[in-house]
Design a protein around this motif. Structure first.
Motif, PDB file in Angstrom:
ATOM      1  N   TYR A  34       6.457   5.753  -0.137  1.00 43.89           N
ATOM      2  CA  TYR A  34       6.406   6.560  -1.353  1.00 43.89           C
ATOM      3  C   TYR A  34       4.973   6.789  -1.808  1.00 43.89           C
ATOM      4  N   LEU A  35       4.779   7.936  -2.453  1.00 41.35           N
ATOM      5  CA  LEU A  35       3.487   8.211  -3.079  1.00 41.35           C
ATOM      6  C   LEU A  35       3.351   7.353  -4.327  1.00 41.35           C
ATOM      7  N   PRO A  36       2.137   7.098  -4.758  1.00 39.16           N
ATOM      8  CA  PRO A  36       1.971   6.338  -6.006  1.00 39.16           C
ATOM      9  C   PRO A  36       2.615   7.071  -7.175  1.00 39.16           C
ATOM     10  N   ALA A  37       3.198   6.318  -8.075  1.00 34.45           N
ATOM     11  CA  ALA A  37       3.781   6.913  -9.279  1.00 34.45           C
ATOM     12  C   ALA A  37       2.696   7.602 -10.095  1.00 34.45           C
ATOM     13  N   PHE A  43       0.876  -1.171   0.000  1.00 35.04           N
ATOM     14  CA  PHE A  43       0.000   0.000   0.000  1.00 35.04           C
ATOM     15  C   PHE A  43       0.914   1.221   0.000  1.00 35.04           C
ATOM     16  N   ALA A  44       0.631   2.184  -0.860  1.00 31.23           N
ATOM     17  CA  ALA A  44       1.501   3.349  -0.987  1.00 31.23           C
ATOM     18  C   ALA A  44       1.084   4.455  -0.050  1.00 31.23           C
ATOM     19  N   ARG A  82       0.879  -1.653  -8.223  1.00 32.00           N
ATOM     20  CA  ARG A  82       0.562  -2.410  -9.438  1.00 32.00           C
ATOM     21  C   ARG A  82      -0.578  -1.791 -10.227  1.00 32.00           C
ATOM     22  N   LYS A  83      -0.782  -0.508 -10.038  1.00 33.50           N
ATOM     23  CA  LYS A  83      -1.807   0.180 -10.822  1.00 33.50           C
ATOM     24  C   LYS A  83      -1.165   0.840 -12.032  1.00 33.50           C
ATOM     25  N   PRO A  84      -1.856   0.846 -13.182  1.00 33.60           N
ATOM     26  CA  PRO A  84      -1.291   1.460 -14.384  1.00 33.60           C
ATOM     27  C   PRO A  84      -0.983   2.936 -14.157  1.00 33.60           C
ATOM     28  N   VAL A  85       0.102   3.411 -14.804  1.00 33.46           N
ATOM     29  CA  VAL A  85       0.445   4.827 -14.737  1.00 33.46           C
ATOM     30  C   VAL A  85       0.205   5.438 -16.119  1.00 33.46           C
ATOM     31  N   LEU A  95       3.469   0.092 -24.372  1.00 36.44           N
ATOM     32  CA  LEU A  95       4.453   0.089 -23.296  1.00 36.44           C
ATOM     33  C   LEU A  95       3.724  -0.252 -22.009  1.00 36.44           C
ATOM     34  N   ASP A  96       4.070  -1.356 -21.375  1.00 29.16           N
ATOM     35  CA  ASP A  96       3.389  -1.822 -20.163  1.00 29.16           C
ATOM     36  C   ASP A  96       4.111  -1.262 -18.944  1.00 29.16           C
ATOM     37  N   ALA A  97       3.456  -0.324 -18.242  1.00 29.03           N
ATOM     38  CA  ALA A  97       4.086   0.315 -17.088  1.00 29.03           C
ATOM     39  C   ALA A  97       3.063   0.502 -15.982  1.00 29.03           C
ATOM     40  N   ILE A  98       3.455   0.177 -14.739  1.00 32.33           N
ATOM     41  CA  ILE A  98       2.573   0.297 -13.580  1.00 32.33           C
ATOM     42  C   ILE A  98       3.372   0.854 -12.412  1.00 32.33           C
ATOM     43  N   ASP A  99       2.635   1.325 -11.388  1.00 29.83           N
ATOM     44  CA  ASP A  99       3.291   1.705 -10.143  1.00 29.83           C
ATOM     45  C   ASP A  99       3.953   0.455  -9.556  1.00 29.83           C
TER      46      ASP A  99
END
Length: 796
Positions: free
Chosen positions: A201-204, A41-42, A344-347, A336-340
């Motif tokens: 850390y805060l979520p990306a 959890f962020a 694990r949430k998409p950015v 491009l597959d990128a997540i926090d």
């Protein structure tokens, strides 16, 4: 008694006794997994699913009356009050559970209240929440902005902590794959890594992408190339978590932008870290149908940092199916597959300023790798051509290269040439005994070396300035240029391409080696130049001394020669031993020496006679053997060549000269085997003299005219038919007498010479200008006096 027992007792006390009208079953729910064994959890995040309870009920459903949730903090670094936001433990209901939680579709029920006696328990005693079969209850929490790093949350529920109207008693639930927690301090939990963790850390917030295509236009089959770089930038703040990138999809396109089957262009593709050059992923299973190529990754980009990725690929070697051209592209941000990295949430993925999707390379043309290079040679100098010590850009041999194949075959680059140095018999020579520089040219300078080996017999030129590149069906001829050492030890040499190993060649694109062979059976290895002779240099220049008019029996200097030894010192002295002269009239027609001359002589700069020939040949060529004239390095020597004119010359005009450098006999005593090259402007000739004067007349000339008074002299020549009394005076143009050269002197018949030094009778040099010579002869036979007047010019 532990606080957990107090809480459970409290909860049981408030459970009402109701008849069992249905049943309910609690099935655990797993939070979203972020890594292999941890769930994160962020910081400052909301609505984090801490627990999911799926409901199994009969057709009539049931009513949840009470629930109590407990969080046991097994980590000594966390507590409810600092890590979970107060009044943020929420209960949600989803009537038809799809397996995932969203605040937009879930029904918010209420915030669970803290237990005043135990801050680790949240509960509600009077829910009265109707539930149905297939529904689910979600428990979410909010995390504070500054949670304890790596704090652990272990939400769980006991059978006594839930009460339904049907009196159903669910089984105890705890985190998945985790043994039952131990509530006693002496026995810590056995597997805390399976619990949910908190990151500070805060979520990306997002990932920014930019690209740098590279300059490739031609590729060869089998070539590995690096077509494009991608820069991934985490747009967060110093308090933002990393972005986890799990893959990139690359599309292969044709010239019109349509998607190609990747296997028609590539055999493999991958990505590497551009900074460290570490390969991150390589894919060899290339799709054979039109589709993108997914390249799996497992990299993180920390907040405000850049990750530079370099795409690499290998061109297909299947010449039957390979396309002729293609490009590569990252079509959209969705490829491009990128997540926090924690939640694990998409950015959000965007292109950097100045860039846009699709991010695409230029168009690549595919050529088949070159398989062979053929060569043949052309000797450029005839056998025994003489070159000089110190001579530059001598071209003994040219080499021609041919690239076989078809129109789609790649170019061949020649990177090195090694040439063997031998003498005329093929015996090896040390290159440093012959050359100071060897170069390869072909319209441009491909390469050169001044580092000439002093061992062995090979000299190697690296073609580094600009490779000699050989396209298909376009033969390339390169010129071998050599500078001869000023102090070369060898007297002759040959250059040769001894064998195929003397040419280092490669496919222009793949840099793979390409074998070299002789182009024709009639021109096998070794490929030799002709033998070249190395000579010492000797220079000659000339100056005419001939008078305008020559008279019978007159002796006159005709041609002055300056011999120069240009060095270097190690050559030693050079010796002039003879000269061959030619005789011609004004039109260039050869005339016989015997019909016009009685003598030919050579004098040094002091006027001393070096040699004189009186036996005149019947032809137009006359060899004068000189006493050895030795000339040291960097020294100059001047000699004058003159003639004695015949009594009755047959020609009306005469000049003597030297046809070419073969007219000189010059040797180098320190090395008699070495030829000496005589340099000069050919032909060298005197001015043309008129063979004039009639019988009974004073025939008069002077040389030089003009002359420098007081510094040089002029010689006045005349011819007497009989013994005569001679008087000669010099006058100004106004008639003033300046000097007397003869005063009634008796002189014999034949050529006579008077000399004036340009001075007056008192010894002072006359001024610049024109003066008159008056000469009178009275024959002893009492003939008529003969008077002749001539102008003489004086300069200083």
């Amino acid at each position: 008694m532990k606080s957990i027992l107090r809480t459970l007792t409290l909860l049981l006390f408030f459970v009402p006794a109701v008849p069992q009208t249905g049943f309910a079953d609690i099935i655990h729910a797993e939070p979203i997994l972020v890594s292999t064994s941890d769930q994160w959890f962020a910081a400052s995040s909301q609505f984090n699913v801490a627990m999911k309870i799926t409901i199994t009920a009969d057709a009539s459903g049931d009513t949840l009356q009470m629930i109590g949730i407990r969080n046991d903090w097994y980590s000594p670094y966390a507590s409810n009050t600092t890590d979970i936001v107060t009044n943020s433990v929420r209960l949600w209901y989803v009537a038809v559970d799809s397996g995932s939680f969203s605040t937009s579709t879930a029904q918010f029920v209420k915030i669970l209240t803290d237990d005043s006696m135990d801050p680790w328990v949240w509960y509600d005693m009077a829910l009265n929440l109707f539930v149905q079969n297939g529904s689910a209850i979600y428990i979410t929490v909010d995390i504070t902005a500054t949670p304890t790093a790596n704090a652990i949350i272990a939400f769980h529920i006991f059978e006594q902590s839930m009460a339904f109207e049907s009196n159903a008693s669910p089984a105890e639930w705890q985190p998945p794959n985790t043994p039952a927690p131990d509530f006693y301090p002496d026995y810590p939990e056995s597997d805390p890594t399976a619990f949910m963790r908190i990151t500070p850390y805060l979520p990306a917030t997002g990932l920014e992408v930019s690209d740098t295509p590279k300059s490739f236009s031609q590729l060869s089959s089998g070539q590995t190339f690096y077509p494009i770089d991608f820069t991934l930038h985490n747009t967060g703040t110093p308090f933002t978590g990393p972005v986890f990138v799990s893959g990139v999809t690359i599309t292969v396109k044709d010239s019109l932008g349509a998607t190609l089957a990747p296997a028609t262009a590539l055999e493999s593709i991958g990505l590497r870290n551009k900074t460290t050059q570490v390969v991150l992923a390589a894919v060899t299973g290339i799709p054979s149908a039109p589709a993108g190529i997914f390249i799996p990754l497992s990299v993180s980009v920390t907040a405000m940092a850049d990750l530079e990725l370099e795409l690499f690929a290998t061109v297909s070697t299947n010449t039957a199916t390979v396309v002729s051209e293609f490009s590569l592209a990252l079509n959209t941000n969705s490829q491009l597959d990128a997540i926090d990295a924690y939640t694990r949430k998409p950015v959000s993925i965007t292109s950097a300023s100045g860039d846009a999707f699709p991010m695409q390379t230029g168009l690549f043309q595919i050529f088949f790798s070159a398989t062979n290079l053929n060569t043949y040679h052309t000797p450029m100098l005839v056998t025994d051509t003489v070159v000089l010590k110190g001579q530059t850009n001598v071209n003994p041999i040219n080499l021609t290269f041919i690239n076989p194949g078809n129109t789609r075959t790649s170019r061949v680059d020649i990177t090195h040439l090694s040439l063997a140095v031998t003498d005329g018999d093929g015996d090896p020579l040390t290159p440093s005994d012959v050359f100071s520089r060897v170069a390869i040219s072909g319209g441009i300078l491909y390469g050169e070396t001044t580092s000439i080996p002093n061992t062995g017999s090979l000299v190697t030129i690296t073609l580094s300035n600009s490779y000699a590149s050989v396209p298909v069906y376009q033969p390339l001829t390169v010129t071998v240029l050599a500078d001869i050492l000023p102090d070369a030890m060898a007297v002759e040499f040959r250059l040769s391409l001894a064998g195929s190993a003397g040419v280092i060649a490669q496919d222009a694109n793949t840099i793979f080696p390409v074998p070299v062979s002789a182009a024709f059976a009639s021109d096998p290895f070794p490929m030799f130049s002709n033998t070249v002779r190395i000579a010492s240099s000797f220079q000659v220049s000339s100056r005419s001394q001939s008078p305008t008019t020559l008279y019978p029996n007159q002796r006159a200097s005709m041609l002055a020669l300056t011999f120069s030894h240009p060095g270097p010192t190690d050559v030693g002295s050079l010796v002039v031993q003879g000269i061959t002269l030619t005789a011609q009239d004004r039109t260039g027609t050869a005339v016989a020496f015997s019909q016009n001359c009685t003598a030919l002589y050579a004098r040094n700069s002091l006027g001393a006679t070096l040699t004189e020939v009186t036996a005149m040949p019947g032809g137009s060529h006359l060899f004068i053997a000189l006493p050895d004239i030795t000339i040291a390095p960097f020294e100059n020597v001047i000699i004058s060549l003159g003639i004695g004119l015949a009594d009755k010359p047959q020609s009306q005009t005469l000049r003597i000269g030297i046809t070419d450098n073969t007219a000189f006999t010059v040797t180098q005593p320190s090395d008699l085997t070495r030829p000496v090259f005589v340099a000069g402007l050919w032909p060298m000739q005197s001015n043309t003299a008129t063979l004039g004067g009639g019988e009974g007349r004073l025939r008069l000339s002077n040389y030089p005219n003009p002359f420098a008074a007081g510094r040089t002299v002029t010689r006045i020549a005349y011819y007497l038919n009989d013994t005569s009394s001679v008087t000669a005076h010099i006058y100004t143009l106004t008639g003033d007498q300046v000097q007397t050269l003869a005063k009634g002197d008796y002189q014999s018949a034949g050529e006579q010479i008077l000399i004036w030094n340009g001075r007056t009778a008192t010894g002072s040099a006359v001024k610049n200008g024109v003066y008159l010579l008056r000469i009178e002869s009275v024959p002893v036979t009492q003939g008529e006096p003969i008077i002749q007047i001539r102008k003489i010019a004086v300069v200083k």
